[in-house]
Design a protein around this motif. Structure first.
Motif, PDB file in Angstrom:
ATOM      1  N   VAL A  91      31.911  42.559   7.441  1.00 24.47           N
ATOM      2  CA  VAL A  91      30.724  42.394   6.598  1.00 24.47           C
ATOM      3  C   VAL A  91      30.853  41.134   5.750  1.00 24.47           C
ATOM      4  CG1 VAL A  91      29.413  43.371   4.686  1.00 24.47           C
ATOM      5  CG2 VAL A  91      30.204  44.843   6.528  1.00 24.47           C
ATOM      6  N   LEU A  92      32.030  40.932   5.201  1.00 27.23           N
ATOM      7  CA  LEU A  92      32.232  39.747   4.363  1.00 27.23           C
ATOM      8  C   LEU A  92      32.051  38.466   5.171  1.00 27.23           C
ATOM      9  CD1 LEU A  92      35.247  40.974   2.218  1.00 27.23           C
ATOM     10  CD2 LEU A  92      32.880  40.686   1.486  1.00 27.23           C
ATOM     11  N   LYS A  93      32.498  38.518   6.411  1.00 21.42           N
ATOM     12  CA  LYS A  93      32.356  37.339   7.267  1.00 21.42           C
ATOM     13  C   LYS A  93      30.877  37.041   7.539  1.00 21.42           C
ATOM     14  CE  LYS A  93      34.262  37.550  11.345  1.00 21.42           C
ATOM     15  NZ  LYS A  93      35.297  37.580  12.403  1.00 21.42           N
ATOM     16  N   LEU A 137      28.530  37.546   5.522  1.00 20.17           N
ATOM     17  CA  LEU A 137      27.973  36.960   4.294  1.00 20.17           C
ATOM     18  C   LEU A 137      28.491  35.553   4.026  1.00 20.17           C
ATOM     19  CD1 LEU A 137      28.242  39.853   1.686  1.00 20.17           C
ATOM     20  CD2 LEU A 137      26.229  39.117   2.938  1.00 20.17           C
ATOM     21  N   ALA A 138      29.650  35.248   4.565  1.00 22.40           N
ATOM     22  CA  ALA A 138      30.394  34.069   4.128  1.00 22.40           C
ATOM     23  C   ALA A 138      29.876  32.758   4.701  1.00 22.40           C
ATOM     24  CB  ALA A 138      31.876  34.254   4.458  1.00 22.40           C
ATOM     25  N   HIS A 139      28.637  32.458   4.401  1.00 21.04           N
ATOM     26  CA  HIS A 139      28.064  31.174   4.813  1.00 21.04           C
ATOM     27  C   HIS A 139      26.958  30.816   3.826  1.00 21.04           C
ATOM     28  CE1 HIS A 139      25.900  28.146   7.057  1.00 21.04           C
ATOM     29  NE2 HIS A 139      26.925  28.052   7.858  1.00 21.04           N
ATOM     30  N   PRO A 140      26.938  29.572   3.369  1.00 15.47           N
ATOM     31  CA  PRO A 140      25.954  29.199   2.353  1.00 15.47           C
ATOM     32  C   PRO A 140      24.515  29.521   2.751  1.00 15.47           C
ATOM     33  CG  PRO A 140      27.551  27.440   2.637  1.00 15.47           C
ATOM     34  CD  PRO A 140      27.852  28.461   3.686  1.00 15.47           C
ATOM     35  N   ILE A 198      23.933  33.292   2.458  1.00 17.05           N
ATOM     36  CA  ILE A 198      23.816  33.708   1.052  1.00 17.05           C
ATOM     37  C   ILE A 198      22.423  33.347   0.535  1.00 17.05           C
ATOM     38  CG2 ILE A 198      24.632  33.256  -1.300  1.00 17.05           C
ATOM     39  CD1 ILE A 198      26.611  34.899   0.204  1.00 17.05           C
ATOM     40  N   LYS A 199      22.011  32.149   0.861  1.00 18.37           N
ATOM     41  CA  LYS A 199      20.688  31.683   0.420  1.00 18.37           C
ATOM     42  C   LYS A 199      19.575  32.591   0.951  1.00 18.37           C
ATOM     43  CE  LYS A 199      17.845  28.600  -1.376  1.00 18.37           C
ATOM     44  NZ  LYS A 199      17.735  28.494  -2.840  1.00 18.37           N
ATOM     45  N   LYS A 253      24.526  43.147  11.449  1.00 16.15           N
ATOM     46  CA  LYS A 253      25.458  43.859  10.551  1.00 16.15           C
ATOM     47  C   LYS A 253      24.754  44.903   9.699  1.00 16.15           C
ATOM     48  CE  LYS A 253      29.206  41.812  11.681  1.00 16.15           C
ATOM     49  NZ  LYS A 253      29.974  42.500  12.697  1.00 16.15           N
ATOM     50  N   ILE A 301      22.439  44.267   7.488  1.00 12.90           N
ATOM     51  CA  ILE A 301      22.148  43.730   6.160  1.00 12.90           C
ATOM     52  C   ILE A 301      20.651  43.476   6.009  1.00 12.90           C
ATOM     53  CG2 ILE A 301      22.522  41.713   4.660  1.00 12.90           C
ATOM     54  CD1 ILE A 301      25.390  41.587   5.950  1.00 12.90           C
ATOM     55  N   ILE A 324      24.059  45.536  -0.495  1.00 12.86           N
ATOM     56  CA  ILE A 324      24.697  44.261  -0.172  1.00 12.86           C
ATOM     57  C   ILE A 324      24.565  43.268  -1.331  1.00 12.86           C
ATOM     58  CG2 ILE A 324      22.770  42.965   0.868  1.00 12.86           C
ATOM     59  CD1 ILE A 324      26.322  43.330   2.330  1.00 12.86           C
ATOM     60  N   VAL A 335      27.523  43.135  -3.651  1.00 16.12           N
ATOM     61  CA  VAL A 335      28.672  42.344  -3.188  1.00 16.12           C
ATOM     62  C   VAL A 335      28.540  40.908  -3.700  1.00 16.12           C
ATOM     63  CG1 VAL A 335      29.929  41.475  -1.188  1.00 16.12           C
ATOM     64  CG2 VAL A 335      28.925  43.781  -1.124  1.00 16.12           C
ATOM     65  N   ILE A 336      27.349  40.375  -3.565  1.00 17.30           N
ATOM     66  CA  ILE A 336      27.118  39.003  -4.027  1.00 17.30           C
ATOM     67  C   ILE A 336      27.208  38.910  -5.550  1.00 17.30           C
ATOM     68  CG2 ILE A 336      25.425  37.127  -4.079  1.00 17.30           C
ATOM     69  CD1 ILE A 336      24.524  38.058  -1.308  1.00 17.30           C
TER      70      ILE A 336
END
Lengths: 89, 89
Positions: free
Chosen positions: B9-11, B13-16, B19-20, B56, B58, B77, B80-81
């Motif tokens: 899940v973190l992976k 999310l892990a992109h700018p 996230i945007k 995922k 989300i 979710i 998390v952010i």
DNA sequence: TTAGTTTATTAGTTTATTATAATATCCTGA
DNA sequence: TCAGGATATTATAATAAACTAATAAACTAA
């Protein structure tokens, strides 16, 4: 708050071994030798993962004689993982 | 709870850009055309990011005529952010 | 049905991440 | 000082992720 910074921290977390490392260190500090047994990856790879976490300010370390002791630097990072776990419930 | 699932899940999310996307959708649903303007990446790339987030669990989407409307499926979710943002304070 | 709009998919290229093995460094005790 | 243990670094190979351009698919309206 910039999405790039957020993504950077999440990226540092986003690996099974690194999550495991944090989960182990949540209970208390550990030297690399111990972590090697608990996380069950090779020493050089572990060292690389530890560096990624240290560089992001997630972990810190201190030498204790021959050993290097790692611990969680900022426990706020644990909340990120907790929230992620809750996502599955 | 397995560290592999958490890392997954973190992976995601892990992109700018991802996230945007989530930050934009936090305020309400949006079609791809709008997201394209707001996130400022090419349509095909955006579509790929949207798929990663949808796969995922989300995001979710619904067709509205010619448009495809995306929204946050599980607002957990967002926590998390938020936690990740707090890490910097 | 056809043309136009929106979104998704695919293939190819580039870049980043991961793991391994080998080697180097740091420290302690003899 | 030297040997040995603990950890870090480096180089490299394998894999995965990201971006682009081109094309396909889904839908609407004329």
């Amino acid at each position: 708050m910039q999405e790039g910074q957020i993504a950077d921290v999440l990226k540092a977390l986003a690996h099974p071994s690194r999550i495991k490392i944090i989960q182990v260190l949540e209970k208390g500090e550990r030297c690399v030798k111990d972590l090697e047994k608990l996380v069950m990856i090779k020493q050089s790879n572990l060292s690389q993962h530890l560096r990624i976490l240290k560089d992001k300010g997630i972990l810190e370390c201190e030498r204790d004689g021959m050993e290097m002791c790692y611990r969680i630097k900022d426990r706020k990072i644990l909340d990120v993982i907790k929230c992620t776990e809750k996502f599955f419930t």
